[in-house]
Write a protein that holds these residues in place. Structure first.
Motif, PDB file in Angstrom:
ATOM      1  N   LYS A  36       0.936  -1.103  -0.184  1.00 45.62           N
ATOM      2  CA  LYS A  36       0.055   0.108  -0.136  1.00 45.62           C
ATOM      3  C   LYS A  36       0.785   1.235  -0.076  1.00 45.62           C
ATOM      4  CE  LYS A  36      -3.960   1.998   2.615  1.00 45.62           C
ATOM      5  NZ  LYS A  36      -4.636   1.678   3.910  1.00 45.62           N
ATOM      6  N   THR A  37       0.924   1.869  -1.299  1.00 43.78           N
ATOM      7  CA  THR A  37       1.679   2.960  -1.152  1.00 43.78           C
ATOM      8  C   THR A  37       1.018   4.171  -1.589  1.00 43.78           C
ATOM      9  OG1 THR A  37       3.504   1.380  -2.288  1.00 43.78           O
ATOM     10  CG2 THR A  37       3.829   3.988  -2.488  1.00 43.78           C
ATOM     11  N   ARG A  38       1.336   5.334  -0.398  1.00 43.30           N
ATOM     12  CA  ARG A  38       0.635   6.698  -0.528  1.00 43.30           C
ATOM     13  C   ARG A  38       1.658   7.600  -0.854  1.00 43.30           C
ATOM     14  NH1 ARG A  38      -1.821   4.062   3.379  1.00 43.30           N
ATOM     15  NH2 ARG A  38      -0.694   5.211   4.947  1.00 43.30           N
ATOM     16  N   MET A  39       1.324   8.689  -1.985  1.00 44.99           N
ATOM     17  CA  MET A  39       2.318   9.708  -2.196  1.00 44.99           C
ATOM     18  C   MET A  39       1.471  11.113  -1.926  1.00 44.99           C
ATOM     19  SD  MET A  39       4.556   8.596  -5.095  1.00 44.99           S
ATOM     20  CE  MET A  39       5.379   6.729  -5.349  1.00 44.99           C
ATOM     21  N   SER A  40       2.084  12.144  -1.531  1.00 50.54           N
ATOM     22  CA  SER A  40       1.570  13.423  -1.311  1.00 50.54           C
ATOM     23  C   SER A  40       2.740  14.485  -1.461  1.00 50.54           C
ATOM     24  CB  SER A  40       0.766  13.634   0.091  1.00 50.54           C
ATOM     25  OG  SER A  40       1.643  13.525   1.079  1.00 50.54           O
ATOM     26  N   MET A  41       2.335  15.562  -1.634  1.00 54.83           N
ATOM     27  CA  MET A  41       3.369  16.675  -1.871  1.00 54.83           C
ATOM     28  C   MET A  41       2.800  18.022  -1.144  1.00 54.83           C
ATOM     29  SD  MET A  41       5.284  18.207  -5.212  1.00 54.83           S
ATOM     30  CE  MET A  41       4.057  19.740  -5.266  1.00 54.83           C
ATOM     31  N   ASP A  42       3.507  18.538  -0.692  1.00 57.40           N
ATOM     32  CA  ASP A  42       3.282  20.063  -0.154  1.00 57.40           C
ATOM     33  C   ASP A  42       4.458  20.613  -0.721  1.00 57.40           C
ATOM     34  OD1 ASP A  42       0.661  19.732   1.137  1.00 57.40           O
ATOM     35  OD2 ASP A  42       1.775  18.931   2.814  1.00 57.40           O
ATOM     36  N   ASP A  43       5.362  21.238   0.027  1.00 59.62           N
ATOM     37  CA  ASP A  43       6.541  21.708  -0.189  1.00 59.62           C
ATOM     38  C   ASP A  43       7.807  20.461  -0.258  1.00 59.62           C
ATOM     39  OD1 ASP A  43       6.384  21.632   2.526  1.00 59.62           O
ATOM     40  OD2 ASP A  43       7.960  23.114   2.723  1.00 59.62           O
ATOM     41  N   SER A  51       3.128  -2.916   4.246  1.00 63.50           N
ATOM     42  CA  SER A  51       3.107  -4.004   3.663  1.00 63.50           C
ATOM     43  C   SER A  51       2.832  -5.130   4.778  1.00 63.50           C
ATOM     44  CB  SER A  51       4.420  -4.532   2.778  1.00 63.50           C
ATOM     45  OG  SER A  51       4.050  -5.965   2.320  1.00 63.50           O
ATOM     46  N   GLU A  52       2.322  -6.372   4.462  1.00 62.17           N
ATOM     47  CA  GLU A  52       2.500  -7.381   5.536  1.00 62.17           C
ATOM     48  C   GLU A  52       3.637  -8.343   5.428  1.00 62.17           C
ATOM     49  OE1 GLU A  52      -0.903  -9.851   5.255  1.00 62.17           O
ATOM     50  OE2 GLU A  52      -2.270  -8.297   5.448  1.00 62.17           O
ATOM     51  N   TYR A  53       4.331  -7.939   4.566  1.00 60.73           N
ATOM     52  CA  TYR A  53       5.571  -8.709   4.211  1.00 60.73           C
ATOM     53  C   TYR A  53       6.872  -7.854   3.911  1.00 60.73           C
ATOM     54  CZ  TYR A  53       2.099 -12.268   3.570  1.00 60.73           C
ATOM     55  OH  TYR A  53       0.858 -13.245   3.772  1.00 60.73           O
ATOM     56  N   ILE A  54       7.735  -8.059   4.667  1.00 62.53           N
ATOM     57  CA  ILE A  54       9.053  -7.411   4.897  1.00 62.53           C
ATOM     58  C   ILE A  54       9.627  -7.218   3.521  1.00 62.53           C
ATOM     59  CG2 ILE A  54      10.691  -8.740   5.907  1.00 62.53           C
ATOM     60  CD1 ILE A  54      11.354  -5.838   7.643  1.00 62.53           C
ATOM     61  N   PRO A  55       9.959  -8.413   2.626  1.00 66.82           N
ATOM     62  CA  PRO A  55      10.313  -8.385   1.452  1.00 66.82           C
ATOM     63  C   PRO A  55       9.559  -7.650   0.505  1.00 66.82           C
ATOM     64  CG  PRO A  55      10.146 -10.718   2.209  1.00 66.82           C
ATOM     65  CD  PRO A  55       9.590  -9.834   3.352  1.00 66.82           C
ATOM     66  N   HIS A  56       8.443  -7.444   0.617  1.00 66.42           N
ATOM     67  CA  HIS A  56       7.569  -6.563  -0.523  1.00 66.42           C
ATOM     68  C   HIS A  56       7.847  -5.200  -0.193  1.00 66.42           C
ATOM     69  CE1 HIS A  56       4.401 -10.025  -1.066  1.00 66.42           C
ATOM     70  NE2 HIS A  56       5.426 -10.149  -1.903  1.00 66.42           N
ATOM     71  N   LEU A  57       7.905  -4.906   1.107  1.00 65.76           N
ATOM     72  CA  LEU A  57       8.298  -3.413   1.631  1.00 65.76           C
ATOM     73  C   LEU A  57       9.673  -3.030   1.116  1.00 65.76           C
ATOM     74  CD1 LEU A  57       7.457  -1.071   3.557  1.00 65.76           C
ATOM     75  CD2 LEU A  57       8.820  -2.204   5.053  1.00 65.76           C
ATOM     76  N   ARG A  58      10.747  -3.832   1.342  1.00 61.21           N
ATOM     77  CA  ARG A  58      11.909  -3.607   0.923  1.00 61.21           C
ATOM     78  C   ARG A  58      12.018  -3.321  -0.565  1.00 61.21           C
ATOM     79  NH1 ARG A  58      15.606  -6.461  -1.172  1.00 61.21           N
ATOM     80  NH2 ARG A  58      14.437  -8.323  -0.859  1.00 61.21           N
ATOM     81  N   ALA A  59      11.460  -4.185  -1.473  1.00 61.53           N
ATOM     82  CA  ALA A  59      11.384  -4.285  -2.884  1.00 61.53           C
ATOM     83  C   ALA A  59      10.821  -2.750  -3.171  1.00 61.53           C
ATOM     84  CB  ALA A  59      10.788  -5.547  -3.475  1.00 61.53           C
ATOM     85  N   ASN A  60       9.753  -2.458  -2.795  1.00 60.38           N
ATOM     86  CA  ASN A  60       8.875  -1.268  -3.137  1.00 60.38           C
ATOM     87  C   ASN A  60       9.727  -0.012  -2.697  1.00 60.38           C
ATOM     88  OD1 ASN A  60       7.133   1.147  -2.701  1.00 60.38           O
ATOM     89  ND2 ASN A  60       5.814  -0.352  -3.858  1.00 60.38           N
ATOM     90  N   LEU A  61      10.339  -0.134  -1.492  1.00 58.01           N
ATOM     91  CA  LEU A  61      11.254   0.915  -0.960  1.00 58.01           C
ATOM     92  C   LEU A  61      12.207   1.306  -2.197  1.00 58.01           C
ATOM     93  CD1 LEU A  61      11.505   2.957   1.459  1.00 58.01           C
ATOM     94  CD2 LEU A  61      12.862   1.217   2.578  1.00 58.01           C
ATOM     95  N   ASN A  62      13.043   0.182  -2.395  1.00 59.05           N
ATOM     96  CA  ASN A  62      14.158   0.027  -3.330  1.00 59.05           C
ATOM     97  C   ASN A  62      13.870   0.795  -4.469  1.00 59.05           C
ATOM     98  OD1 ASN A  62      16.193  -0.801  -1.422  1.00 59.05           O
ATOM     99  ND2 ASN A  62      15.978  -2.699  -2.143  1.00 59.05           N
ATOM    100  N   SER A  63      12.738   0.241  -5.055  1.00 55.38           N
ATOM    101  CA  SER A  63      12.326   0.712  -6.312  1.00 55.38           C
ATOM    102  C   SER A  63      11.914   2.302  -6.371  1.00 55.38           C
ATOM    103  CB  SER A  63      11.020  -0.009  -7.023  1.00 55.38           C
ATOM    104  OG  SER A  63      11.375  -1.304  -7.176  1.00 55.38           O
TER     105      SER A  63
END
Length: 80
Positions: A36-43, A51-63
């Motif tokens: 679940k990836t959320r993006m927002s922008m102010d300044d 994520s429920e799984y740390i490998p998925h979190l790590r992969a998305n974070l790296n990407s």
């Protein structure tokens, strides 16, 4: 089961908006993303990844970090 999460805050000064538009477009067109990836922008750009799984979190974070770096480098390469 516990969830894992990461929060990234990016301040690229005058390049922030262009970077946000670049990486947010990629996020919007990837509905099958296992995180679940959320993006927002102010300044600054704020990205929250869960994520429920740390490998998925790590992969998305790296990407995501690679996309940010590639966007920044692309903008810098056409500097006039």
């Amino acid at each position: 089961m516990s969830n894992f999460n990461a929060k990234i805050i990016v301040d690229a000064k005058e390049k922030t908006k262009a970077i946000f538009q670049s990486i947010n477009t990629d996020n919007e067109f990837y509905p099958e993303n296992p995180t679940k990836t959320r993006m927002s922008m102010d300044d600054k750009i704020t990205i929250t990844i869960e994520s429920e799984y740390i490998p998925h979190l790590r992969a998305n974070l790296n990407s995501t970090l690679r996309l940010i770096q590639a966007s920044y480098d692309s903008i810098e390469s056409v500097k006039i």
